[in-house]
Design an enzyme around this catalytic site. Structure first.
Site, PDB file in Angstrom:
ATOM      1  CD  GLU A 188      -3.048  -0.861   0.136  1.00 57.15           C
ATOM      2  OE1 GLU A 188      -3.315   0.317  -0.200  1.00 57.15           O
ATOM      3  OE2 GLU A 188      -3.589  -1.854  -0.393  1.00 57.15           O
ATOM      4  CB  SER A 241     -51.771 -22.791  41.020  1.00 57.51           C
ATOM      5  OG  SER A 241     -53.168 -22.923  40.857  1.00 57.51           O
TER       6      SER A 241
END
Length: 776
Positions: A193, A471
């Site tokens: 690069e 319950s």
């Protein structure tokens, strides 16, 4: 009269020159003024850009997401773990099946595993790399040993990363230092690069000119002239717009960046900033995260062929995506390897070997957006008590949770496998379910499923579906009564007979049993295990609705609770997580243990910020809770929960309670073993009827989970002040072990019956019982 003559050419020329010479001072003055203004504006703009560059670069360079980890898996002789669970957890942590030599790999042959760990920095210290050998028989680890590395009887694997809390811009990265990366990586990057990186001042005019000529010759863009510094500026400060203004800013800011900072500082920042792919809505930034994302390995462990692939992807992460375009990626990688060879970074033999290797990319990314969205949701709500959302999104915190991936897998499977079998047609399509699992003794939330699609990140029913609990409230009513041992014991006879309450405003309420039957007098333990409504309401009215409400509050309910008697049959609404909270106290003998999802939070460097230790608060008499636990065990053996043993081994002792609301709109089950508490809910989001009860809806989901997980049975310690006696509940008297109707029940000291009844044939029954005992 003489005519006026027109001026001669000789007379006109001096005038023309005079006029021209008169314009020149004006033009240059204007030019100088414009240039001066331009210079001033450029200087001001340069000062502004300089401030932008220095403030961003000196300040918070990166918004790093918080990383959320599961609990670490501890390996040692005798640990409960199945082969499948270990293989799944290794895969979850990014381990790859291979030779078991390279860190982050393992080899399996049936129940025999060779594992090479990567090591990990835990809040309490670093766990070094090791090579392990172990066998798994009967869901237990045996023959555990360290065959390479520091010896230890217990080894923690690195915890699986299960998600993160990401910045608003959805960037993700793992920060690395320049001295931590393999030297070949930055060298290869510069070769490909920016070969003059250490020589230029931020821009390279010769490279730009060379790229322009190449592009003009090709008639398209085939080469770029940007330096690494310019690429960093573009990614770090600017947009991707291809305009002259942006290009000018890029060049100017590159010069400023080089003016202020060292080359190595710029290079290190580039290594952490460069864009290298996409994971859903998140961008993969930096080589540290890219190494994990593509290879499931630490950056330090990458080979030449892997480094070359990542460097090659800088040019175009999407175009060279190795998972989507492997042929294209291979060509690009080999090109980079060739450049590395030309510059002497690798020799010819190493280059040839690297070209011949496969890409080495893992089949799937090492992690997804958030593996367990419902659980992460609960973690975030717990974190919100102590941390700002902005800090969670940007400070790179490490959050160590209590999630157990093996338990989570079993919980998800229990929901997805069982739910389709509970109903058919439109009802089946509408059914939803949740499952909350905690460690019984600590209150750590080890698994959480928010709906029938565990990956759905929307409505979290485990936290936000507040539904009547039916319950499930009864144990708290009976506990309130059993804390009065002079009035109530497990043997106390309760009236199972209908009645009507009339309120001051003229309204009437007539509770009924679920099956519509009445049974007369029944002992308290049976009334609970069979979940009869009428005895429960009578007991609740006797001890007082406010007293039952205070019991619920003591066990962790913070939402409003109705004062109407219907509350005694579960009209009060709770979320599954809240139900898990209150049942945690029943499982721990009356100690309120706040649920936890987080063990510790550290900063990005490993410094501890918060520790979330076990907290307990005794809120009920352990003796009374022990009596209640007995009745809840009876529920599983003889009562409404007995169908669980169609799936669960009969030798696994459990305690639990079913819950059902009108028309089966809500089906609940909450229960625990010696290791885990689990709460299951099944119902519809539109609150429509399902025709399911707690035993036919939630209990199958709960049982499916319990059947999958290695665990111990529930064996409560008998607290001081509790004694077991053989009694005849029908006659409310002590009796002998081998008499008819004899039952061994626990009593709080002083509450046991004083009368005794004998039975005929006592000697015969004792002899028979002695022989029976030989074969039990």
């Amino acid at each position: 009269m003489k005519k006026n003559r027109s001026p001669s050419k000789s007379n006109r020329k001096p005038q023309s020159k005079k006029r021209q010479s008169g314009r020149r001072p004006w033009f240059w003055k204007m030019f100088i003024r414009v240039a001066a203004v331009g210079i001033v504006l450029l200087a001001c703009w340069t000062v502004y850009l300089d401030a932008v560059v220095t403030s961003r670069f000196e300040g918070r360079r990166f918004e790093v997401p918080s990383r959320v980890y599961a609990r670490p898996l501890e390996l040692y002789d005798g640990a409960g773990l199945s082969s499948g669970a270990l293989a799944r957890e290794l895969a979850l942590s990014g381990y790859r099946k291979g030779d078991g030599v390279k860190p982050g790999s393992y080899r399996r042959n049936g129940g025999h595993f060779i594992i090479s760990t990567r090591g990990f920095r835990f809040p309490d210290g670093a766990e070094p790399r090791r090579r392990l050998s172990l066998n798994i028989y009967g869901d237990r680890i045996q023959d555990f040993s360290v065959i390479q590395g520091e010896n230890s009887a217990i080894v923690r694997l690195e915890p699986a990363r299960i998600g993160g809390i990401y910045p608003a811009h959805k960037e993700d990265r793992i920060l690395v230092r320049l001295d931590e990366v393999p030297p070949q990586l930055p060298n290869a990057l510069m070769v490909v690069e920016d070969r003059k990186f250490y020589d230029h001042v931020g821009i390279a005019p010769a490279s730009i000119a060379r790229a322009m000529l190449a592009n003009i010759s090709a008639g398209k863009i085939v080469q770029g002239g940007s330096t690494l510094t310019q690429q960093l500026v573009k990614n770090f400060f600017l947009t991707r717009d291809q305009t002259l203004l942006r290009k000018g800013n890029e060049a100017l800011m590159s010069l400023l960046l080089e003016l202020h900072y060292e080359k190595n500082d710029i290079l290190e920042t580039y290594l952490n900033e460069v864009y290298l792919g996409q994971a859903g809505t998140r961008s993969i930034n930096g080589f540290g995260l890219a190494s994990q994302f593509y290879f499931g390995e630490s950056l330090q462990d990458l080979g030449v062929h892997q480094i070359a692939l990542l460097v090659g992807m800088v040019k175009g992460p999407s175009y060279y995506n190795p998972r989507r375009h492997p042929k294209r990626a291979t060509q690009r990688r080999n090109l980079v390897i060739g450049e590395m060879e030309d510059k002497g970074l690798v020799d010819s033999s190493e280059a040839a070997r690297a070209r011949g290797l496969p890409l080495g990319v893992s089949a799937k990314p090492s992690y997804s957006e958030n593996r367990y969205p419902a659980y992460i949701d609960l973690v975030r709500r717990h974190l919100a008590r102590d941390y700002k959302e902005e800090d969670l999104r940007s400070e790179g915190l490490r959050i160590f949770t209590t999630l157990n991936p093996a338990i989570q897998y079993a919980a998800e499977y229990a929901v997805t496998d069982t739910l389709p079998k509970l109903a058919s047609g439109k009802t089946a399509d509408a059914l939803e379910a949740t499952l909350v699992i905690t460690a019984k003794n600590t209150g750590e939330v080890v698994a959480l499923v928010g709906g029938k699609d565990p990956q759905f990140a929307g409505f979290n029913r485990a936290l936000d579906a507040n539904r009547p609990i039916g319950s499930l409230i009864k144990p708290f009513t009976y506990l309130t009564a059993l804390e009065q041992p002079d009035r109530y014991t497990l043997m106390t006879q309760l009236m199972d007979k209908s009645f009507t309450l009339e309120f001051d405003d003229g309204r009437r309420w007539s509770p009924k049993n679920y099956d519509g039957k009445e049974r007369g007098d029944v002992p308290l333990h049976r009334a609970l295990s069979k979940s009869y409504n009428l005895p429960a309401v009578r007991v609740g009215l006797d001890v007082g609705v406010p007293a039952v409400r205070e019991t619920l509050r003591a066990f962790g309910v913070v939402t409003p609770i109705s004062e109407y008697p219907s509350m005694l049959l579960g009209s009060v609404a709770m979320s599954p997580v809240t139900v898990a909270q209150i049942y945690q106290g029943l499982a721990t003998s009356g100690f309120n243990t706040p649920l936890r999802t987080i063990r510790e939070v550290t900063d990005s460097g490993g410094k501890a910020l918060s520790r979330y230790s076990l907290e307990v608060d005794q809120v009920a008499d352990p003796a009374a809770v022990h009596l209640l636990q007995y009745a809840m065990q009876e529920t599983m053996q003889e009562g409404t929960g007995r169908s669980a043993y169609y799936s669960v081994p009969k030798e696994l002792t459990l305690a639990g309670k079913t819950g059902t609301t009108d028309e089966g709109r809500d089906s609940w089950f909450a229960g625990f073993s010696g290791d885990f508490l689990a709460v299951a809910w099944v119902g519809r989001d539109d609150n429509g009827p399902t025709a399911l009860t707690g035993a036919t809806g939630a209990l199958p989901v709960w049982s499916r989970f319990m059947a999958q997980v290695p665990q111990h049975g529930f064996s409560p310690v008998v607290p001081d002040g509790v004694n077991y006696h053989w009694v005849n509940p029908e006659k409310q008297a002590l009796t002998d072990e081998h008499c008819d109707n004899a039952r061994l029940l626990p009593f709080i000291s002083g509450s046991e019956p004083t009368q005794r009844v004998s039975c005929s044939g006592t000697l015969e029954r004792k002899i028979r019982g002695w022989f029976e005992g030989l074969f039990q």
